[in-house]
Design an enzyme around this catalytic site. Structure first.
Site, PDB file in Angstrom:
ATOM      1  N   CYS A  38       0.826  -1.216   0.000  1.00 17.34           N
ATOM      2  CA  CYS A  38       0.000   0.000   0.000  1.00 17.34           C
ATOM      3  C   CYS A  38       0.856   1.261   0.000  1.00 17.34           C
ATOM      4  CB  CYS A  38      -0.957   0.036   1.177  1.00 17.34           C
ATOM      5  SG  CYS A  38      -2.245  -1.221   1.134  1.00 17.34           S
ATOM      6  N   ARG A  80      -3.964   0.778  -2.938  1.00 16.75           N
ATOM      7  CA  ARG A  80      -4.235  -0.401  -2.115  1.00 16.75           C
ATOM      8  C   ARG A  80      -3.654  -1.686  -2.682  1.00 16.75           C
ATOM      9  NH1 ARG A  80     -10.124  -3.178  -0.644  1.00 16.75           N
ATOM     10  NH2 ARG A  80      -9.339  -4.505   1.038  1.00 16.75           N
ATOM     11  N   LEU A  81      -2.963  -2.408  -1.807  1.00 11.65           N
ATOM     12  CA  LEU A  81      -2.606  -3.805  -2.044  1.00 11.65           C
ATOM     13  C   LEU A  81      -3.446  -4.611  -1.068  1.00 11.65           C
ATOM     14  CD1 LEU A  81      -0.729  -5.851  -3.509  1.00 11.65           C
ATOM     15  CD2 LEU A  81       0.809  -5.639  -1.555  1.00 11.65           C
ATOM     16  N   ILE A 127      -4.920  -7.253   1.300  1.00 12.12           N
ATOM     17  CA  ILE A 127      -4.435  -8.403   2.074  1.00 12.12           C
ATOM     18  C   ILE A 127      -5.526  -8.909   3.014  1.00 12.12           C
ATOM     19  CG2 ILE A 127      -2.732  -9.188   3.769  1.00 12.12           C
ATOM     20  CD1 ILE A 127      -0.790  -7.159   2.617  1.00 12.12           C
ATOM     21  N   ASN A 172      -1.280   2.555   5.562  1.00  8.69           N
ATOM     22  CA  ASN A 172      -0.368   1.590   4.958  1.00  8.69           C
ATOM     23  C   ASN A 172       0.199   0.707   6.054  1.00  8.69           C
ATOM     24  OD1 ASN A 172       1.696   0.214   3.557  1.00  8.69           O
ATOM     25  ND2 ASN A 172       3.122   1.906   3.853  1.00  8.69           N
ATOM     26  N   GLY A 173       0.022  -0.599   5.933  1.00 11.40           N
ATOM     27  CA  GLY A 173       0.610  -1.493   6.915  1.00 11.40           C
ATOM     28  C   GLY A 173      -0.297  -2.631   7.312  1.00 11.40           C
ATOM     29  N   ASP A 230      -8.489  -4.335   9.198  1.00  8.82           N
ATOM     30  CA  ASP A 230      -7.815  -3.659  10.310  1.00  8.82           C
ATOM     31  C   ASP A 230      -7.920  -2.144  10.183  1.00  8.82           C
ATOM     32  OD1 ASP A 230      -6.205  -3.850   8.064  1.00  8.82           O
ATOM     33  OD2 ASP A 230      -4.336  -4.108   9.152  1.00  8.82           O
ATOM     34  N   ILE A 239      16.499 -14.916  -3.599  1.00  8.65           N
ATOM     35  CA  ILE A 239      17.181 -14.208  -4.676  1.00  8.65           C
ATOM     36  C   ILE A 239      18.632 -14.682  -4.713  1.00  8.65           C
ATOM     37  CG2 ILE A 239      17.963 -11.959  -5.514  1.00  8.65           C
ATOM     38  CD1 ILE A 239      15.542 -10.715  -4.178  1.00  8.65           C
TER      39      ILE A 239
END
Length: 307
Positions: free
Chosen positions: A2, A48-49, A51, A74-75, A104, A294
């Site tokens: 986010c 927005r991401l 979750i 964000n978080g 949340d 990675i």
């Protein structure tokens, strides 16, 4: 991940086009949805991401149940269900709180309204968020205890802007951005720019464990948490007791962070810490845990063999 952005101006320097420009450049932080709030004085923007709670009910900026407050966040706050349960019992005027979503975000906003600015001490998680009071024209910014989530703000004594990334603030072309020579010196000496400095004179990082309040009278910043105050003289001297305590804390931490309405994974490097987190996640999860690593061609940077 986010991303959040916004501004506050009492001289009508900004428009709704500005907040759209700010969120456009941080689209990579939240490709699932975009939202904006603007009342002429304050603007909040969000990328927005999704979750927790993937529905539109959890979209942001989110307005409180009483219509007075707006949040861009964000978080993740891992104990939001416990806080929500308390609000369900007490709620506004001890009448109980009924939530429209299972996010949340909504819990954070309603907890702020119910308990005041110090409610942040109840939050277990990583976060950076802005809450705006439409009635009093007060704007609040919060950052988590260790500063995991970034938040920058511009302040020249008149105009104020904030964002998860500097590039969003730089979309406000009518602000002044001058190189901070002190920050350059610190970067060359330390390898990074420590808070509250940034590369620009009028742009600052909100310190970890702090909250900020802004209105027409100016700005106020308060430190609500410091690791120095958490250092105890009480030492666990028994090895077995220390191992049990450490194990309990690790299990609790990983279990909290497995809460998700989307598939999750673990970043796995070659170190003991990520291996331990992965092992705990596998033990606690009811589904297969995917890991991501990675590798590098340079042996000095490559941990893929150990991962």
């Amino acid at each position: 991940m986010c991303g959040i952005a916004g501004f506050y101006s009492i001289n009508n320097k900004f428009t709704s086009d500005h907040i759209h420009a700010m969120t456009d450049v941080i689209q990579h932080r939240g490709p699932d949805a975009e939202g904006h709030f603007f009342d002429g004085t304050c603007a909040l923007g969000h990328r927005r991401l999704s979750i927790i709670d993937l529905s539109d009910r959890a979209s942001q900026p989110m307005v409180s149940a009483n219509g007075r407050y707006v949040i861009a966040y964000n978080g993740e706050v891992y104990n939001f269900q416990e806080i929500g349960a308390k609000l369900n019992k007490s709620g506004p005027n001890h009448a109980g709180m009924k939530f429209k979503s299972s996010s949340d975000t909504e819990v954070i906003l309603e907890a702020f309204i119910q308990y005041g600015t110090d409610f942040v001490n109840e939050l277990n998680g990583m976060f950076a968020f802005a809450i705006y009071d439409k009635e009093t024209k007060d704007l609040y910014l919060y950052r988590d205890r260790l500063g995991i989530k970034p938040i920058y703000f511009y302040w020249d004594g008149v105009d104020f802007a904030f964002a998860s990334e500097l590039k969003a603030i730089k979309q406000l072309k009518n602000l002044k951005f001058e190189i901070n020579e002190t920050a350059v010196s610190k970067y060359l000496h330390m390898g990074y720019i420590p808070a509250p400095h940034s590369i620009y004179k009028n742009v600052f990082k909100l310190r970890s464990g702090s909250w900020l309040k802004l209105n027409k009278n100016g700005i106020e910043i308060k430190k609500y948490w410091s690791i120095r105050n958490k250092i105890s003289n009480n030492v666990i001297t028994e090895k077995d007791q220390a191992l049990v305590k450490l194990s309990d804390l690790l299990i609790s931490s990983v279990q909290y962070q497995l809460k998700s309405d989307v598939p999750f994974g673990v970043f796995l490097s070659g170190g003991i810490d990520s291996s331990l987190v992965t092992a705990q996640a596998v033990m606690l999860s009811s589904v297969k845990v995917n890991t991501f690593s990675i590798g590098f061609e340079e042996n000095s940077h490559n941990e893929s063999e150990y991962a």
